[in-house]
Design a protein around this motif. Structure first.
Motif, PDB file in Angstrom:
ATOM      1  N   SER A 133      12.612  24.934  41.971  1.00  0.00           N
ATOM      2  CA  SER A 133      12.645  22.840  41.767  1.00  0.00           C
ATOM      3  C   SER A 133      14.191  22.625  42.224  1.00  0.00           C
ATOM      4  O   SER A 133      14.464  23.961  42.340  1.00  0.00           O
ATOM      5  N   VAL A 134      14.151  21.345  42.423  1.00  0.00           N
ATOM      6  CA  VAL A 134      15.449  21.013  43.101  1.00  0.00           C
ATOM      7  C   VAL A 134      15.595  19.689  41.797  1.00  0.00           C
ATOM      8  O   VAL A 134      15.069  18.835  41.750  1.00  0.00           O
ATOM      9  N   GLN A 173      17.636  33.057  43.757  1.00  0.00           N
ATOM     10  CA  GLN A 173      18.417  32.791  42.172  1.00  0.00           C
ATOM     11  C   GLN A 173      18.520  31.461  42.764  1.00  0.00           C
ATOM     12  O   GLN A 173      19.249  31.390  43.096  1.00  0.00           O
ATOM     13  N   ALA A 174      18.983  30.725  41.616  1.00  0.00           N
ATOM     14  CA  ALA A 174      19.757  29.420  41.146  1.00  0.00           C
ATOM     15  C   ALA A 174      20.739  29.259  42.399  1.00  0.00           C
ATOM     16  O   ALA A 174      21.630  30.316  42.159  1.00  0.00           O
ATOM     17  N   SER A 175      20.124  28.322  43.709  1.00  0.00           N
ATOM     18  CA  SER A 175      21.882  28.415  44.307  1.00  0.00           C
ATOM     19  C   SER A 175      22.299  26.516  44.647  1.00  0.00           C
ATOM     20  O   SER A 175      21.381  26.088  44.375  1.00  0.00           O
ATOM     21  N   THR A 176      23.522  26.490  45.124  1.00  0.00           N
ATOM     22  CA  THR A 176      23.874  25.916  44.853  1.00  0.00           C
ATOM     23  C   THR A 176      24.884  24.663  46.260  1.00  0.00           C
ATOM     24  O   THR A 176      25.463  25.914  46.714  1.00  0.00           O
ATOM     25  N   TYR A 177      24.286  23.983  46.999  1.00  0.00           N
ATOM     26  CA  TYR A 177      25.166  23.719  47.975  1.00  0.00           C
ATOM     27  C   TYR A 177      25.703  21.712  47.075  1.00  0.00           C
ATOM     28  O   TYR A 177      25.320  21.801  46.582  1.00  0.00           O
ATOM     29  N   GLU A 198      26.147  17.882  43.793  1.00  0.00           N
ATOM     30  CA  GLU A 198      26.037  19.253  43.745  1.00  0.00           C
ATOM     31  C   GLU A 198      24.509  19.442  44.213  1.00  0.00           C
ATOM     32  O   GLU A 198      23.273  18.307  43.504  1.00  0.00           O
ATOM     33  N   ILE A 199      23.615  20.056  45.083  1.00  0.00           N
ATOM     34  CA  ILE A 199      22.086  20.161  45.566  1.00  0.00           C
ATOM     35  C   ILE A 199      21.518  21.746  44.769  1.00  0.00           C
ATOM     36  O   ILE A 199      21.945  22.150  45.836  1.00  0.00           O
ATOM     37  N   THR A 200      20.918  21.738  43.748  1.00  0.00           N
ATOM     38  CA  THR A 200      20.594  23.178  43.203  1.00  0.00           C
ATOM     39  C   THR A 200      19.002  23.608  43.415  1.00  0.00           C
ATOM     40  O   THR A 200      18.209  22.566  42.652  1.00  0.00           O
ATOM     41  N   PHE A 201      18.683  24.464  43.782  1.00  0.00           N
ATOM     42  CA  PHE A 201      17.594  25.152  43.836  1.00  0.00           C
ATOM     43  C   PHE A 201      17.024  26.303  43.428  1.00  0.00           C
ATOM     44  O   PHE A 201      17.936  26.922  43.251  1.00  0.00           O
ATOM     45  N   THR A 202      16.297  26.296  42.423  1.00  0.00           N
ATOM     46  CA  THR A 202      16.022  26.916  41.027  1.00  0.00           C
ATOM     47  C   THR A 202      14.557  27.515  41.195  1.00  0.00           C
ATOM     48  O   THR A 202      13.679  26.338  41.489  1.00  0.00           O
ATOM     49  N   PRO A 203      14.776  28.704  41.458  1.00  0.00           N
ATOM     50  CA  PRO A 203      12.627  29.179  41.496  1.00  0.00           C
ATOM     51  C   PRO A 203      11.985  29.185  40.702  1.00  0.00           C
ATOM     52  O   PRO A 203      12.832  29.367  39.509  1.00  0.00           O
TER      53      PRO A 203
END
Length: 835
Positions: free
Chosen positions: A128-129, A92-96, A160-165
């Motif tokens: 996506s990032v 799921q969408a996750s954020t550093y 914030e850097i977000t990874f979204t499947p």
């Protein structure tokens, strides 16, 4: 002997330490986060420690904690092999989220290596990032080792850097870095690949590294770069490797004070070069060319690194540098640029227009200047994609390699089917659009913009017979396309006298013998219908001896053509530098400045609402056969604010180097934006050099900044045009410099009006021609405040409907100030200022 041996050992130890220290940057990043994602322990890459993903979990918000390792996989041997042993998975969408202690430009580096793990094949991941402001990757998928490097300007307290499947897929990452970038590394300005405009505003751009290449040398790993960058060899990008040969002389490299540093590129880059394989054959005539794959639809920042490690003496090496089809550094001589020094590091930055091809081509080739032997060099290249208007850097992901991957047959088949369907839809839409457009054209074929505001006028166009028009009707400046074809010998290329943002300008001769300048719009130009209409609106309303007159226009056959009076002596810019015109005297230059100031003053005050030019520059000041100045090119002009307003809020437009910084920052336009641009022109007139010259050392690139430093130090006489040395009276130069300095004030409220500038320039001319008696304030920084009532309190009277009509002005107070006769100071102003 023992004591001498100790000293010798200490000396060698010092040398070793000095050598080792050169491998590391003097720059200490305020923010530095390095994470080995999915790893239970810390990892070391060179001098960097990547924290365990568990220890760095405080930076991450994710609904799941899925870690995988590469057990059973063959990991490629590279400097980042340690990072590729593990990965973190996101379903799921996750954020550093990283705290930023010092706002500014930061690197984001993402490390990907897709391996197979239990329940997860990372090669199938699509995701996506993004950051809060920018899309970095969209539907990204990788089947090989990939390192993505971005440079973003962080203005808030965290990043914030977000990874979204994507869809039902998942995301992954093996390693991640966030590191501060040295402030001087990327400036705000760069030259444009396609002149005449240059690029301003790089500080606000997000960048993605597309290529970082060491010409003529081996791979430079992050361990040997002060800022942990990787430079790859150039051979894979060469179009014809047989035309280039490698040279190396790393020990000779020098970094100039105030110029390039090891943070810009290491010695291992500046100390190697690719050069023409000309073998000193004077008949050699070819270019060495590199081609780099890029995404269409984006602009690119290109940094070219140079260091002359091949010449034995200064001024031996002259060459040309090309980007695409533009010669961006003609007859380039590195030693002249660097004060006669050999083996000295330097670089030049260029920005492309939006790319409509999938490759950038960079070439070097011989120059014929000074009968130099054919040779050319290039030491390094960096290519960085710039975010588009949506803040996105997402595009087709291209690995940093010259090798082309094998095509996937299934993908190609799907693409072909999709393209066929898309073409059919496009054709249908095209015919529907064309039919509707034709209907609109039949209803209203001619765009006639202007009314006469209640005056009876005679048409000024020489394209047809004059037609008297009564109040409430429109001017008829429309010219037949056939007449323009005849006037320009069917747009003969040999009749081209200039090329601008709107299109080419041709010399023409109308049937009655009148010489004209014909500006023909280029369909591919970024300027279009809005600028075309604005130009006609403005020039149809105004008639003034210091504004270029509009003779006609044409909108037939989907053309946008403007016809002006012909200005025999071209642009002011061409008389200052870059052409073979003889140098102008100081008096001639002042009279030209005064004429242009009159034209701008009329725009700002001579109509019911101020008109702001928005593109004041030396290229838009034209000279007739008597060198009388006329302001031209009103395509970007805007009417000023209402009486109860202080500014007009509008998108920033103008020319690089002349742009008002306050207007750029706040997007609030006033007449004082023109005053700033005009102040740049004043220094351009004095110094006779381009406003932006990327071939010069960094502190000299921007004319306005450079000249202001000398002006504030009271040494303006040190940088004036050499042909004026000893020919300007000190008082005249002092007042001129003070006037230009006032124009370039940071804030518009501190700048004079154009009327004030006009008075000061008239005063400068008087100081040049004679010593003025009884000057009450010779040491003042300006006489502006006292005189503005006399300048602004006027009105036009009488009939102004012909080209010889006289505009009358009435001054509200006495006619003698500071011993200067007002009738003399305003002699031309009183004769015919406004019509």
């Amino acid at each position: 002997m023992g004591f001498g041996g100790f000293k010798l050992s200490s000396f060698f130890l010092f040398c070793i330490l000095l050598l080792l220290s050169s491998c590391y940057s003097q720059f200490s990043p305020a923010d530095q986060y390095s994470i080995d994602c999915g790893s239970p322990t810390n990892s070391t890459v060179g001098s960097r420690v990547f924290l365990s993903d568990n220890l760095a979990s405080g930076y991450l918000t994710t609904p799941q904690n899925v870690l995988v390792d590469a057990s059973g996989n063959s990991i490629p041997s590279s400097e980042y092999s340690q990072l590729y042993q593990t990965a973190r998975i996101f379903s799921q969408a996750s954020t550093y989220s990283f705290k930023i202690s010092q706002p500014g430009r930061h690197w984001i580096r993402l490390y990907f290596y897709p391996f197979s793990a239990s329940n997860y094949d990372l090669k199938t991941a699509t995701f996506s990032v993004s950051t809060r402001e920018h899309s970095l990757l969209s539907d990204f998928n990788s089947d090989r080792e990939t390192v993505k490097e971005y440079s973003v300007n962080v203005t808030s307290g965290d990043l914030e850097i977000t990874f979204t499947p994507s869809g039902g897929s998942f995301a992954f990452v093996n390693g991640l870095e966030v590191v501060s970038v040295p402030d001087p590394l990327i400036g705000n300005d760069a030259a444009s690949v396609t002149p005449p405009t240059n690029f301003h505003g790089l500080l606000n751009q997000a960048l993605e590294t597309v290529a970082r290449v060491n010409m003529g040398g081996p791979t430079v790993t992050s361990r040997n770069d002060s800022l942990w960058r990787t430079w790859v060899p150039d051979r894979g990008f060469l179009k014809n490797p047989n035309l280039a040969t490698n040279v190396s002389n790393t020990n000779a490299v020098r970094y100039p004070r105030g110029g390039a540093t090891e943070d810009d590129a290491p010695r291992s880059v500046y100390g190697t070069a690719a050069r023409m394989a000309s073998d000193n054959d004077p008949k050699s005539n070819f270019n060495v060319t590199w081609e780099f794959p890029v995404d269409r639809g984006f602009q690119y920042l290109i940094r070219l690194h140079f260091c002359d490690i091949v010449s034995e003496a200064p001024n031996q090496l002259y060459f040309n540098v090309y980007i695409q089809d533009s010669n961006v550094l003609p007859d380039f001589d590195l030693t002249t640029r660097l004060g006669g020094n050999l083996a000295t590091a330097t670089y030049s930055d260029f920005v492309t227009s939006s790319m409509n091809t999938d490759q950038i081509r960079i070439s070097i080739g011989p120059s014929t200047v000074n009968n130099a032997l054919p040779n050319a060099i290039l030491n390094g290249v960096e290519i960085m994609k710039m975010n588009n208007s949506d803040g996105s850097l997402s595009g087709k992901d291209i690995p940093l390699s010259s090798k082309k991957s094998k095509s996937n047959v299934g993908v190609i088949a799907g693409v072909v089917v999709g393209v066929v369907i898309a073409l059919v839809l496009i054709l249908v839409l095209f015919f529907v659009h064309k039919r509707k457009k034709q209907e609109r054209l039949n209803q209203s074929k001619i765009w006639i913009p202007l009314s006469t505001n209640g005056l009876s006028q005679t048409m000024g166009s020489k394209c047809s017979n004059g037609t008297t028009i009564s109040a409430g009707s429109n001017f008829n400046y429309r010219c037949p396309f056939a007449a323009i074809q005849e006037a320009t010998n069917n747009f003969d290329e040999s009749w081209v006298i200039g090329i601008g943002g709107f299109g080419k300008v041709y010399k023409g001769v109308l049937s009655d013998g009148t010489k004209v300048a014909v500006k023909r719009g280029n369909p591919k130009s970024q300027q279009g219908l809005a600028e075309f209409q604005t130009e006609i609106e403005m020039l149809s309303q105004f008639r003034h001896r210091h504004l270029v007159s509009l003779i006609g226009y044409c909108d037939e056959k989907n053309e946008m053509i403007l016809i002006y009076e012909y200005m025999e002596n071209g642009t002011l810019k061409s008389h200052l530098y870059g052409s073979n015109f003889p140098s102008m005297s100081w008096k001639q230059r002042l009279e030209i400045c005064i004429g242009a100031a009159r034209g701008l003053h009329y725009l700002h005050t001579g109509y019911s609402k101020a008109v702001i030019h928005r593109d004041v520059k030396s290229a838009n000041i034209l000279l007739d056969e008597n060198l009388m100045a006329k302001v031209a090119d009103f395509g970007l002009s805007k009417t000023g604010p209402e009486i109860d307003q202080t500014h007009v809020s509008t998108a920033v437009k103008g020319s690089f180097g002349y742009l008002d910084p306050e207007y750029f920052r706040r997007q609030q336009l006033t007449e004082k934006s023109d005053v700033y641009s005009y102040g740049v022109v004043l220094f351009e007139v004095l110094c006779a050099r381009p406003v932006i010259d990327p071939s010069l050392p960094r502190e000299k690139v921007n004319l306005a900044e450079w000249a202001m430093k000398w002006q504030k130090n009271g040494q303006l006489d040190q940088i004036i045009d050499v042909t004026l040395k000893g020919k300007i009276r000190p008082d005249s130069l002092r007042k001129f410099g003070e006037t230009a300095e006032k124009c370039l004030s940071d804030f518009g409220v501190d700048r004079p009006s154009m009327g004030d500038v006009l008075w000061n320039l008239e005063y400068v001319l008087q100081l040049q021609e004679a010593v003025l008696p009884n000057d009450p304030d010779e040491n003042s920084t300006n006489v502006i405040g006292e005189l503005s009532p006399q300048i602004h309190d006027f009105h036009t009277s009488g009939d102004e409907n012909t080209s010889t009509g006289t505009g009358q002005f009435e001054m509200s107070s006495g006619d003698d100030i500071s011993g200067v006769s007002m009738s003399k100071v305003f002699s031309q102003l009183v004769k015919s200022e406004g019509r």
